[in-house]
Design a protein around this motif. Structure first.
Motif, PDB file in Angstrom:
ATOM      1  N   ARG A 120       8.409  -5.384   8.531  1.00  0.00           N
ATOM      2  CA  ARG A 120       8.802  -6.369   9.540  1.00  0.00           C
ATOM      3  C   ARG A 120       7.715  -6.467  10.607  1.00  0.00           C
ATOM      4  O   ARG A 120       7.202  -5.471  11.103  1.00  0.00           O
ATOM      5  CB  ARG A 120      10.129  -5.996  10.176  1.00  0.00           C
ATOM      6  N   GLY A 121       7.346  -7.707  10.937  1.00  0.00           N
ATOM      7  CA  GLY A 121       6.367  -7.927  11.976  1.00  0.00           C
ATOM      8  C   GLY A 121       6.985  -7.850  13.359  1.00  0.00           C
ATOM      9  O   GLY A 121       8.197  -7.669  13.525  1.00  0.00           O
ATOM     10  N   LYS A 122       6.143  -8.005  14.371  1.00  0.00           N
ATOM     11  CA  LYS A 122       6.633  -7.947  15.748  1.00  0.00           C
ATOM     12  C   LYS A 122       7.574  -9.099  16.061  1.00  0.00           C
ATOM     13  O   LYS A 122       8.434  -8.996  16.936  1.00  0.00           O
ATOM     14  CB  LYS A 122       5.449  -7.953  16.707  1.00  0.00           C
ATOM     15  N   ASP A 123       7.406 -10.210  15.334  1.00  0.00           N
ATOM     16  CA  ASP A 123       8.276 -11.361  15.577  1.00  0.00           C
ATOM     17  C   ASP A 123       9.581 -11.261  14.803  1.00  0.00           C
ATOM     18  O   ASP A 123      10.394 -12.185  14.833  1.00  0.00           O
ATOM     19  CB  ASP A 123       7.552 -12.655  15.206  1.00  0.00           C
ATOM     20  N   GLY A 124       9.779 -10.151  14.086  1.00  0.00           N
ATOM     21  CA  GLY A 124      11.011  -9.973  13.330  1.00  0.00           C
ATOM     22  C   GLY A 124      10.976 -10.513  11.924  1.00  0.00           C
ATOM     23  O   GLY A 124      11.929 -10.328  11.157  1.00  0.00           O
ATOM     24  N   SER A 125       9.888 -11.173  11.542  1.00  0.00           N
ATOM     25  CA  SER A 125       9.783 -11.697  10.176  1.00  0.00           C
ATOM     26  C   SER A 125       9.605 -10.545   9.195  1.00  0.00           C
ATOM     27  O   SER A 125       9.006  -9.518   9.520  1.00  0.00           O
ATOM     28  CB  SER A 125       8.613 -12.667  10.078  1.00  0.00           C
ATOM     29  N   SER A 126      10.131 -10.706   7.999  1.00  0.00           N
ATOM     30  CA  SER A 126      10.086  -9.642   6.987  1.00  0.00           C
ATOM     31  C   SER A 126       9.196 -10.047   5.828  1.00  0.00           C
ATOM     32  O   SER A 126       9.077 -11.226   5.488  1.00  0.00           O
ATOM     33  CB  SER A 126      11.490  -9.341   6.466  1.00  0.00           C
ATOM     34  N   GLN A 127       8.564  -9.053   5.250  1.00  0.00           N
ATOM     35  CA  GLN A 127       7.737  -9.248   4.061  1.00  0.00           C
ATOM     36  C   GLN A 127       7.995  -8.083   3.120  1.00  0.00           C
ATOM     37  O   GLN A 127       7.954  -6.923   3.536  1.00  0.00           O
ATOM     38  CB  GLN A 127       6.262  -9.324   4.437  1.00  0.00           C
ATOM     39  N   VAL A 128       8.267  -8.382   1.870  1.00  0.00           N
ATOM     40  CA  VAL A 128       8.535  -7.355   0.863  1.00  0.00           C
ATOM     41  C   VAL A 128       7.269  -7.113   0.068  1.00  0.00           C
ATOM     42  O   VAL A 128       6.707  -8.039  -0.527  1.00  0.00           O
ATOM     43  CB  VAL A 128       9.696  -7.762  -0.067  1.00  0.00           C
ATOM     44  N   GLU A 129       6.791  -5.878   0.092  1.00  0.00           N
ATOM     45  CA  GLU A 129       5.584  -5.498  -0.628  1.00  0.00           C
ATOM     46  C   GLU A 129       5.961  -4.668  -1.850  1.00  0.00           C
ATOM     47  O   GLU A 129       6.895  -3.872  -1.814  1.00  0.00           O
ATOM     48  CB  GLU A 129       4.661  -4.672   0.281  1.00  0.00           C
ATOM     49  N   ASN A 130       5.219  -4.859  -2.942  1.00  0.00           N
ATOM     50  CA  ASN A 130       5.394  -4.077  -4.173  1.00  0.00           C
ATOM     51  C   ASN A 130       4.122  -3.302  -4.441  1.00  0.00           C
ATOM     52  O   ASN A 130       3.057  -3.902  -4.653  1.00  0.00           O
ATOM     53  CB  ASN A 130       5.717  -4.982  -5.361  1.00  0.00           C
ATOM     54  N   ILE A 131       4.196  -2.005  -4.392  1.00  0.00           N
ATOM     55  CA  ILE A 131       3.042  -1.152  -4.671  1.00  0.00           C
ATOM     56  C   ILE A 131       2.755  -1.188  -6.166  1.00  0.00           C
ATOM     57  O   ILE A 131       3.679  -1.232  -6.985  1.00  0.00           O
ATOM     58  CB  ILE A 131       3.315   0.287  -4.201  1.00  0.00           C
ATOM     59  N   GLN A 132       1.477  -1.173  -6.504  1.00  0.00           N
ATOM     60  CA  GLN A 132       1.119  -1.259  -7.916  1.00  0.00           C
ATOM     61  C   GLN A 132       1.815  -0.167  -8.719  1.00  0.00           C
ATOM     62  O   GLN A 132       1.895   0.983  -8.294  1.00  0.00           O
ATOM     63  CB  GLN A 132      -0.390  -1.135  -8.108  1.00  0.00           C
ATOM     64  N   PRO A 133       2.361  -0.524  -9.906  1.00  0.00           N
ATOM     65  CA  PRO A 133       3.208   0.420 -10.658  1.00  0.00           C
ATOM     66  C   PRO A 133       2.473   1.714 -11.011  1.00  0.00           C
ATOM     67  O   PRO A 133       1.263   1.737 -11.237  1.00  0.00           O
ATOM     68  CB  PRO A 133       3.572  -0.372 -11.917  1.00  0.00           C
ATOM     69  N   PHE A 134       3.259   2.784 -11.085  1.00  0.00           N
ATOM     70  CA  PHE A 134       2.758   4.087 -11.511  1.00  0.00           C
ATOM     71  C   PHE A 134       3.115   4.284 -12.984  1.00  0.00           C
ATOM     72  O   PHE A 134       4.248   4.050 -13.396  1.00  0.00           O
ATOM     73  CB  PHE A 134       3.385   5.217 -10.687  1.00  0.00           C
ATOM     74  N   SER A 135       2.151   4.744 -13.752  1.00  0.00           N
ATOM     75  CA  SER A 135       2.389   5.075 -15.154  1.00  0.00           C
ATOM     76  C   SER A 135       2.759   6.543 -15.282  1.00  0.00           C
ATOM     77  O   SER A 135       2.740   7.302 -14.304  1.00  0.00           O
ATOM     78  CB  SER A 135       1.138   4.777 -15.980  1.00  0.00           C
ATOM     79  N   ALA A 136       3.076   6.945 -16.509  1.00  0.00           N
ATOM     80  CA  ALA A 136       3.388   8.358 -16.744  1.00  0.00           C
ATOM     81  C   ALA A 136       2.186   9.239 -16.429  1.00  0.00           C
ATOM     82  O   ALA A 136       2.344  10.365 -15.943  1.00  0.00           O
ATOM     83  CB  ALA A 136       3.836   8.553 -18.195  1.00  0.00           C
ATOM     84  N   LYS A 137       0.989   8.731 -16.669  1.00  0.00           N
ATOM     85  CA  LYS A 137      -0.207   9.512 -16.373  1.00  0.00           C
ATOM     86  C   LYS A 137      -0.371   9.702 -14.868  1.00  0.00           C
ATOM     87  O   LYS A 137      -0.740  10.770 -14.392  1.00  0.00           O
ATOM     88  CB  LYS A 137      -1.432   8.836 -16.968  1.00  0.00           C
ATOM     89  N   ASP A 138      -0.083   8.627 -14.115  1.00  0.00           N
ATOM     90  CA  ASP A 138      -0.139   8.741 -12.661  1.00  0.00           C
ATOM     91  C   ASP A 138       0.837   9.803 -12.165  1.00  0.00           C
ATOM     92  O   ASP A 138       0.486  10.651 -11.331  1.00  0.00           O
ATOM     93  CB  ASP A 138       0.224   7.402 -12.008  1.00  0.00           C
ATOM     94  N   LEU A 139       2.055   9.760 -12.659  1.00  0.00           N
ATOM     95  CA  LEU A 139       3.090  10.661 -12.167  1.00  0.00           C
ATOM     96  C   LEU A 139       2.884  12.091 -12.648  1.00  0.00           C
ATOM     97  O   LEU A 139       3.473  13.011 -12.091  1.00  0.00           O
ATOM     98  CB  LEU A 139       4.471  10.151 -12.593  1.00  0.00           C
ATOM     99  N   SER A 140       2.070  12.276 -13.677  1.00  0.00           N
ATOM    100  CA  SER A 140       1.735  13.642 -14.081  1.00  0.00           C
ATOM    101  C   SER A 140       0.727  14.273 -13.127  1.00  0.00           C
ATOM    102  O   SER A 140       0.630  15.491 -13.030  1.00  0.00           O
ATOM    103  CB  SER A 140       1.179  13.647 -15.510  1.00  0.00           C
ATOM    104  N   ILE A 141      -0.018  13.450 -12.389  1.00  0.00           N
ATOM    105  CA  ILE A 141      -0.971  13.950 -11.401  1.00  0.00           C
ATOM    106  C   ILE A 141      -0.260  14.267 -10.091  1.00  0.00           C
ATOM    107  O   ILE A 141      -0.474  15.316  -9.495  1.00  0.00           O
ATOM    108  CB  ILE A 141      -2.095  12.916 -11.185  1.00  0.00           C
ATOM    109  N   ARG A 142       0.555  13.353  -9.634  1.00  0.00           N
ATOM    110  CA  ARG A 142       1.369  13.589  -8.436  1.00  0.00           C
ATOM    111  C   ARG A 142       2.720  12.954  -8.666  1.00  0.00           C
ATOM    112  O   ARG A 142       2.814  11.776  -9.026  1.00  0.00           O
ATOM    113  CB  ARG A 142       0.701  13.016  -7.189  1.00  0.00           C
ATOM    114  N   SER A 143       3.769  13.720  -8.462  1.00  0.00           N
ATOM    115  CA  SER A 143       5.110  13.279  -8.816  1.00  0.00           C
ATOM    116  C   SER A 143       5.555  12.120  -7.942  1.00  0.00           C
ATOM    117  O   SER A 143       5.002  11.864  -6.858  1.00  0.00           O
ATOM    118  CB  SER A 143       6.099  14.436  -8.675  1.00  0.00           C
TER     119      SER A 143
END
Length: 900
Positions: free
Chosen positions: A604-627
């Motif tokens: 949410r910005g200072k004006d109260g507006s909202s923005q939904v962000e999607n973090i780039q997906p994690f694969s099984a290999k990613d999650l084996s490095i850090r849960s």
């Protein structure tokens, strides 16, 4: 068999539920739901009998013959004894005993004279209880149906044994009449159950034998149906359904019926004179058909071979002959079982011939395919165990239309010939395994699993091999996906109706229909795993199987704790989060990548507006490095799990304990942290006094991993990759940023035009003229040059090397490159026309390589991403040195953003 029982029996079991009796449900229902059901039989006595009542064959006692009357009389005595023992342990003993005595007096006067009257009363009570449960729950416990089927067979077996005694009594009476001894009184005294109607024995015997033969055939059909149910349950177990593998009860059922068969066969042969030359051959033919059917059907595949079978791979299987210990115990010659591969067409021909024909040609070459059929006296089993079977090669048959090799089904045929004792009957035994899809490379595994899943879920009992419906109701598909998901992930938390709604939108490509609209639709095999999803490069099953694999490997505990919504669209996530406070987040499976989970959060910005962000997906290999839990802890902008659970409360049990201080060798502990691009840019401002620089163009919103190292330790990190002093940059003046900004270990894209997404130092610090630099130190090397940690590279503006892999585009694969070789020789280009193998793919054995290439050319685009055309060489390079101390580097397209 009751059709309702079969339908309930094949409903996919979501969990292995404990056995539940009808009484366990009835006892929890209010008494007024049963009306005047207990007018003649008090409810208090019904409570004492509990589930004993439903474990008696009241429902199957029909008629008023001597057998039914005798069984009813025995059940009355058993019930009175049960009531006495139960009343002695009840708190209200006096009142209960009074009711038991009243029932006993009535039993002596009424029920003893007409025991079938008691059967009618208790049958009415059970029918009323079943109707009340069906009205409320719309189904009865599965264990109740199974128990009723067992009671039906047990009572039928008792009736057959009674018939054998009746036939024997009539024969003896007929013999007495022929000898002039003529009276039935000794017979009546010897067996009061066997009463005659005053007719001559010669006229009664043929009718009794024919009636007995009819009952024997009915019992045989019941046994064959139970064997078919066991086979169907075994096939459903391939999709994860609960399965009772123990064949001992079924073996005892077969043996008891065969024992009655031999007794009856002996009585018929002894009564050949009374039966006549016309009736006797027909009876013996019917009896032989009964025995042959039982023997052939009792030859089963106890342990199935893998349903996705790769050539040049060993596998195991076992077959069991249920009647072997009973019929082969006097055999001096050991029998052998042979295993052969057959096509769907050959399997169909064998089934249409009732497995009486022999196989003319095997469609594949199987090594070690002959095993002895051995009887184990200790376990009383007769089995042939195939332990080291190897499918050396497979001969493909002609396919129909657009059918691919992963849709081609075959099976293993197990066969042997045995001589039965004491009848000296020779029988050729054959049994087919479940359908098998043969592959020659691991890349075909995913599509082969789809073929097996569809066949296991939607085939019918007694089908023609291997016919299966092309379209099935969506509700059945939901049950199948839920069953497979719970079995693969090994969780008790299945899919919800909201998940089914998202899956329906995905497979039907319809975002306007309601949940009720989808329930009336049917889904086709093409929609399941032939048609590419719109805007994607994969089918519905390929995407769903990727979710299965990811959840099974990395997200089982998160899913079981209901921390992952998972199956939800990105558009609906925006709708959910747009009205939530800043920092609210949820987890969903990536809609555009196979096997990825992403974090969606609201800003949410200072004006109260909202923005939904999607973090780039994690694969099984990613999650084996850090849960996943540690990654969520790393991101400070994530505060509450949707709808309003604090993240530490939701994920606290999933955090890993971080090491602090020094380890046992005296080294200071480090920790890898994750951040996102926008957060890191805010933490690393430009150098003091320097003009503000434009933010680098952001190509992707990437999560990255960083070690927690302070600025004073910077020299330790840089020393392996820089020449000795005085060429290396020294620590900056105190006015420059220090350890508040964390350092990123990801290796940047050497020679790429992309700006570094993870600078070790700010651009102003790296380019400050007041600092000494390494001239010509970090140039762009030719592709043939080996990159050595500590080696300087010419012809590039001075910059420090960040560590880790560069961003990787979604749904694309990088060609796997060989090791960078020392100059001057260049890498030789691959020969024209040589096949390109995706990274991580294994070459098939040389014997199958030509066949594999041929099948790949037939498959076309259906093979999915591993055979997509590679992107240009310079588009997304990703050098990823295994560690700073090794003098080699590889191109690794498997490394994803957010990992070290």
């Amino acid at each position: 068999m009751d059709q309702r029982f079969l339908l309930l029996l094949f409903l996919p079991a979501r969990v292995t539920a404990p056995k539940m009796s009808l009484w366990s449900i009835v006892s929890q229902m209010p008494p007024e739901e049963f009306g005047g059901l207990f007018a003649e039989f008090p409810r208090s006595l019904r409570c004492l009998l509990a589930d004993w009542l439903e474990n008696q064959p009241w429902e199957f006692l029909h008629g008023s013959d001597t057998f039914c009357a005798s069984v009813a009389s025995g059940m009355l005595s058993a019930m009175l004894e049960k009531l006495r023992s139960a009343a002695g342990s009840d708190g209200q003993q006096c009142q209960i005993l009074q009711q038991v005595n009243s029932l006993e007096v009535r039993g002596q006067s009424t029920y003893r004279r007409d025991p079938l009257r008691l059967v009618a009363v208790l049958k009415g009570i059970l029918e009323g209880e079943k109707a009340a449960v069906l009205k409320r729950d719309r189904h009865l416990p599965l264990s109740f149906h199974r128990r009723q089927e067992e009671l039906k067979f047990g009572l039928g077996l008792q009736r057959l044994q009674h018939r054998v005694r009746e036939i024997q009594a009539l024969r003896e009476r007929s013999s007495q009449l022929r000898d002039g001894a003529g009276a039935s009184l000794p017979l009546a005294l010897r067996d009061p159950q066997l009463k005659t109607e005053g007719k001559p024995p010669e006229s009664e015997l043929p009718a009794l034998v024919l009636e007995t033969a009819k009952e024997l055939e009915a019992a045989k059909q019941q046994v064959l149906k139970r064997i078919q149910i066991w086979k169907r349950q075994q096939q459903l177990a391939g999709n994860g359904a609960a399965f009772e593998e123990n064949l001992t009860p079924l073996q005892k059922r077969c043996e008891s019926l065969v024992e009655v068969y031999f007794q009856l066969h002996q009585q018929v042969l002894a009564a050949s004179a009374e039966l006549g030359s016309e009736l006797l051959p027909r009876l013996l033919e019917r009896f032989t058909e009964v025995l042959t059917s039982l023997v052939k059907s009792s030859f089963l595949v106890e342990k199935q071979p893998p349903q996705v079978l790769k050539t040049q791979t060993k596998f195991q299987a076992s077959v069991r002959f249920l009647l072997g210990p009973q019929l082969l115990k006097t055999s001096a010659k050991p029998y052998v079982v042979r295993a052969d591969m057959v096509t769907e067409k050959q399997a169909r021909e064998l089934a249409l011939s009732a497995y009486s024909n022999t196989l003319s040609e095997s469609t594949g070459e199987i090594m070690h395919n002959v095993v002895a059929l051995e009887t184990n006296p200790t376990s009383v089993t007769c089995c042939a165990n195939f332990k080291n079977v190897l499918l050396k090669k497979i001969k493909r048959c002609e396919r129909k239309g657009s059918e691919s090799v992963t849709e081609e089904k075959c099976a293993v045929l197990f066969s042997t010939t045995v001589a039965l004792t004491p009848s000296n009957l020779t029988v050729h035994l054959q049994v087919l395994s479940l359908p098998i899809v043969v592959i020659v490379h691991g890349n075909q595994d995913n599509n082969a699993k789809a073929t097996v899943l569809w066949d296991n879920a939607f085939s019918e009992i007694d089908r023609v091999p291997f016919v299966v419906a092309e379209r099935v109701p969506w509700e059945k598909m939901c049950d199948t996906l839920n069953l497979k998901f719970m079995a693969e992930v090994q969780t008790t938390k299945g899919l919800l109706k909201e998940h089914y709604f998202f899956l329906a939108q995905k497979i039907f490509n319809d975002h306007s229909a309601s949940l009720e609209d989808f329930q009336s639709r049917s889904v086709s095999w093409a929609q399941f795993n032939k048609e590419i999803l719109p805007g994607r490069g994969f089918t519905f099953w390929q995407w769903f199987d990727g979710v299965l694999d990811l959840t099974k490997r990395c997200l089982k505990s998160y899913w079981s704790d209901r921390l992952i919504i998972g199956f939800i669209s990105k558009q609906y996530v925006c709708k959910l989060l747009s009205t939530e406070p800043d920092g609210t987040f949820l987890l969903r499976f990536s809609d555009s990548e196979i096997g990825g989970v992403t974090i969606a959060h609201v800003i949410r910005g200072k004006d109260g507006s909202s923005q939904v962000e999607n973090i780039q997906p994690f694969s099984a290999k990613d999650l084996s490095i850090r849960s996943l839990g540690d990654r969520i802890r790393d991101l400070g902008q994530l505060r509450n799990l949707y709808p309003n659970t604090p993240k530490d409360q939701a994920f606290g049990s999933h955090y890993n304990k971080e090491q602090t201080g020094k380890d046992g060798r005296g080294y200071v502990s480090t920790a890898i942290k994750m951040t996102v691009e926008s957060e890191r840019e805010q933490q690393l401002p430009g150098a003091a006094g320097a003009p503000p620089e434009a933010a680098p163009t952001q190509m992707f919103g990437l999560p990255v991993l960083r070690p927690e190292l302070q600025h004073e330790n910077l020299q330790t990190v840089l020393s392996p990759i820089c020449p000795p002093a005085p060429f290396c940059p020294q620590p900056g003046p105190p006015s420059y940023p220090t350890g508040e900004g964390s350092m990123n270990m990801m290796v940047s894209d050497i020679g790429s035009s992309f700006p570094s997404t993870s600078p070790m130092l700010s651009p102003a610090l790296a380019m400050d003229p007041a600092l000494p630099h390494c001239p010509e130190a970090f140039g762009n090397p030719p592709l043939s040059m080996s990159f050595m940690p500590g080696q300087f590279l010419p012809a590039e503006p001075p910059q420090l090397l960040p560590g880790g892999p560069s961003p990787e585009p979604q749904d694309e694969e990088m060609p796997e490159m060989g090791l960078f070789l020392p100059p001057p020789p260049l890498l030789e280009p691959p020969p024209q026309g040589s096949p390109r193998m995706a990274p991580g793919m294994e070459l098939p054995p040389s014997a199958d390589f030509e066949q594999f290439l041929q099948e790949m050319s037939l498959e076309g685009s259906s093979l999915g991403p591993p055979f997509a055309a590679p992107p240009p060489r310079g588009t997304y390079p990703s050098p990823s040195p295994p560690c700073w101390g090794l003098a080699e580097a590889r191109w690794d397209d498997g490394v994803r953003p957010g990992q070290a």
